[in-house]
Design a protein around this motif. Structure first.
Motif, PDB file in Angstrom:
ATOM      1  N   THR A 107       0.934  -1.255   0.040  1.00 50.45           N
ATOM      2  CA  THR A 107      -0.140   0.194  -0.082  1.00 50.45           C
ATOM      3  C   THR A 107       0.805   1.146  -0.042  1.00 50.45           C
ATOM      4  O   THR A 107       0.563   2.203  -0.790  1.00 50.45           O
ATOM      5  CB  THR A 107      -0.849  -0.074   1.340  1.00 50.45           C
ATOM      6  OG1 THR A 107      -1.886  -1.117   1.297  1.00 50.45           O
ATOM      7  CG2 THR A 107      -1.835   1.330   1.297  1.00 50.45           C
ATOM      8  N   ARG A 108       1.970   1.240   0.995  1.00 51.11           N
ATOM      9  CA  ARG A 108       2.594   2.390   0.895  1.00 51.11           C
ATOM     10  C   ARG A 108       3.708   2.628  -0.310  1.00 51.11           C
ATOM     11  O   ARG A 108       3.974   3.720  -0.739  1.00 51.11           O
ATOM     12  CB  ARG A 108       3.655   2.265   2.135  1.00 51.11           C
ATOM     13  CG  ARG A 108       3.057   2.265   3.414  1.00 51.11           C
ATOM     14  CD  ARG A 108       2.346   3.490   3.716  1.00 51.11           C
ATOM     15  NE  ARG A 108       3.048   4.957   3.663  1.00 51.11           N
ATOM     16  CZ  ARG A 108       3.449   5.655   4.756  1.00 51.11           C
ATOM     17  NH1 ARG A 108       3.121   4.947   6.000  1.00 51.11           N
ATOM     18  NH2 ARG A 108       4.076   6.589   4.671  1.00 51.11           N
ATOM     19  N   MET A 109       3.903   1.604  -1.053  1.00 51.74           N
ATOM     20  CA  MET A 109       4.667   1.366  -2.339  1.00 51.74           C
ATOM     21  C   MET A 109       3.819   2.263  -3.411  1.00 51.74           C
ATOM     22  O   MET A 109       4.215   2.933  -4.391  1.00 51.74           O
ATOM     23  CB  MET A 109       5.347   0.416  -2.697  1.00 51.74           C
ATOM     24  CG  MET A 109       6.279  -0.397  -1.754  1.00 51.74           C
ATOM     25  SD  MET A 109       7.678   0.573  -1.890  1.00 51.74           S
ATOM     26  CE  MET A 109       8.491   0.194  -3.585  1.00 51.74           C
ATOM     27  N   GLU A 110       2.390   1.831  -3.498  1.00 51.13           N
ATOM     28  CA  GLU A 110       1.578   2.313  -4.473  1.00 51.13           C
ATOM     29  C   GLU A 110       1.002   3.522  -4.278  1.00 51.13           C
ATOM     30  O   GLU A 110       0.496   4.173  -5.166  1.00 51.13           O
ATOM     31  CB  GLU A 110       0.503   1.071  -4.478  1.00 51.13           C
ATOM     32  CG  GLU A 110       0.877  -0.313  -4.823  1.00 51.13           C
ATOM     33  CD  GLU A 110      -0.271  -1.176  -4.972  1.00 51.13           C
ATOM     34  OE1 GLU A 110      -1.444  -0.786  -4.440  1.00 51.13           O
ATOM     35  OE2 GLU A 110       0.012  -2.355  -5.346  1.00 51.13           O
ATOM     36  N   SER A 111       0.896   4.064  -3.036  1.00 50.30           N
ATOM     37  CA  SER A 111       0.382   5.623  -2.918  1.00 50.30           C
ATOM     38  C   SER A 111       1.072   6.055  -1.500  1.00 50.30           C
ATOM     39  O   SER A 111       1.708   5.528  -0.971  1.00 50.30           O
ATOM     40  CB  SER A 111      -1.006   5.310  -2.569  1.00 50.30           C
ATOM     41  OG  SER A 111      -1.245   4.441  -1.338  1.00 50.30           O
ATOM     42  N   THR A 112       0.704   7.433  -1.331  1.00 52.34           N
ATOM     43  CA  THR A 112       1.401   7.967  -0.228  1.00 52.34           C
ATOM     44  C   THR A 112       0.191   8.321   1.026  1.00 52.34           C
ATOM     45  O   THR A 112       0.398   9.190   1.450  1.00 52.34           O
ATOM     46  CB  THR A 112       1.688   9.232  -0.738  1.00 52.34           C
ATOM     47  OG1 THR A 112       0.517  10.300  -1.482  1.00 52.34           O
ATOM     48  CG2 THR A 112       2.917   9.502  -1.813  1.00 52.34           C
ATOM     49  N   VAL A 113      -0.673   7.410   0.961  1.00 51.52           N
ATOM     50  CA  VAL A 113      -1.674   7.279   2.037  1.00 51.52           C
ATOM     51  C   VAL A 113      -1.024   7.505   3.417  1.00 51.52           C
ATOM     52  O   VAL A 113      -0.089   6.911   3.660  1.00 51.52           O
ATOM     53  CB  VAL A 113      -2.735   6.153   2.018  1.00 51.52           C
ATOM     54  CG1 VAL A 113      -3.532   6.183   0.505  1.00 51.52           C
ATOM     55  CG2 VAL A 113      -1.904   5.089   2.019  1.00 51.52           C
ATOM     56  N   GLU A 114      -1.396   8.371   4.209  1.00 53.45           N
ATOM     57  CA  GLU A 114      -1.077   8.542   5.725  1.00 53.45           C
ATOM     58  C   GLU A 114      -1.321   7.208   6.573  1.00 53.45           C
ATOM     59  O   GLU A 114      -0.481   6.746   7.302  1.00 53.45           O
ATOM     60  CB  GLU A 114      -1.440   9.608   6.430  1.00 53.45           C
ATOM     61  CG  GLU A 114      -0.938   9.835   7.532  1.00 53.45           C
ATOM     62  CD  GLU A 114      -1.132  11.399   8.092  1.00 53.45           C
ATOM     63  OE1 GLU A 114      -1.093  11.507   9.515  1.00 53.45           O
ATOM     64  OE2 GLU A 114      -1.247  12.271   7.361  1.00 53.45           O
TER      65      GLU A 114
END
Length: 212
Positions: A107-114
Motif C-alpha cells: 500500500t505504501r509503495m503504491e500510494s502516499t496514504v498516511e
C-alpha cells in the motif's frame, strides 16, 4: 502506599512524576506510546520532553526508545539476545503479521496514504493468497489475534457493530508493525514467507519476530 520516587530522578518536576509513571507503564505493557489525542497526546508530549531520561532508564533492560520521525509515536525496540522482556508470536500469529507487513508495504509503495486501513475480509483474502497451502484461521481465531496485535499497538481495530459482519471490521496497520519485523525489502519478506509453505520432510522455520 506508593513506593518512593527514585533518587536519581529528583530533577523531574513533581507535577510530572505521575505522568512519567504512566508513560513507562504504557511502554512496558504495550510496547509503544501513540500520542494521537487525549491523554495519550499529553503523555507523548511529556515523553518527548523527557526522552533522554526515559531512554537511559530503559537502557539497562536492553530496550531502546525509538521515536517515529513522521508520527507521534514512541516505540520500544528490544536488543535481540540481550533483552529478557521478550515475547514470541506463535505460528498463526506469525502468518498474520507477515500478511499485514506485506499489505502495509504494498500500500505504501503504491500510494502516499498516511494510514493503511483494510477490512478483516481483506486480511483473510490476503492470508489465503500468500499462504494458500495453509489452513486459514477461523473468524474467532482471527478476531483474537487482531485483538492481541491491537493490545501491542501494532494495529487499530474498529469492530463492526453487527457481530454477523465481522469481515467488515476496519483494521488500521500502524507503522509500529513493520518495526517488529527485520525485513529490509520485499525480497527478504518473500524468502521468509516461502519457508512457511509446507514441504514434506522439511521443518518449518521460526520467524524472529520479537516484541517487548
Amino acid at each position: 502506599m506508593p513506593l518512593p520516587w527514585p533518587s536519581f530522578w529528583q530533577h523531574i518536576r513533581e507535577d510530572d512524576r505521575s505522568a512519567i509513571s504512566d508513560i513507562l507503564s504504557t511502554l512496558l505493557a504495550h510496547g509503544a506510546l501513540i500520542g494521537d489525542a487525549g491523554r495519550d497526546r499529553e503523555l507523548y508530549l511529556l515523553a518527548r520532553e523527557y526522552q533522554k531520561d526515559l531512554g537511559e532508564y530503559l537502557a539497562p533492560l536492553h530496550l531502546e526508545l525509538v521515536p517515529d520521525p513522521d508520527r507521534p509515536i514512541f516505540q520500544l525496540r528490544p536488543v535481540p539476545g540481550d533483552c529478557g522482556l521478550m515475547a514470541r508470536f506463535n505460528k498463526a500469529e506469525t502468518l498474520l503479521i507477515l500478511t499485514l507487513w506485506r499489505i502495509y508495504h504494498d500500500t505504501r509503495m503504491e500510494s502516499t496514504v498516511e494510514a493503511v486501513v483494510v477490512t478483516a475480509n481483506d486480511i483473510w483474502s490476503k492470508l489465503n493468497l500468500y499462504f494458500e497451502q495453509m489452513e486459514p484461521p477461523k473468524e474467532a481465531q482471527l478476531r483474537d489475534m487482531l485483538g492481541k496485535l491491537r493490545n501491542r499497538r501494532l494495529v487499530r481495530v474498529q469492530w463492526h457493530e453487527d457481530p454477523n459482519r465481522f469481515g467488515d471490521s476496519q483494521v488500521e496497520i500502524l507503522p509500529t508493525l513493520p518495526r517488529v519485523i527485520p525485513f529490509e525489502n520485499l525480497a527478504a519478506w518473500e524468502q521468509q514467507a516461502s519457508g512457511h509453505q509446507p514441504q514434506p520432510g522439511v521443518p518449518e522455520p521460526t520467524l524472529p519476530l520479537e516484541e517487548a
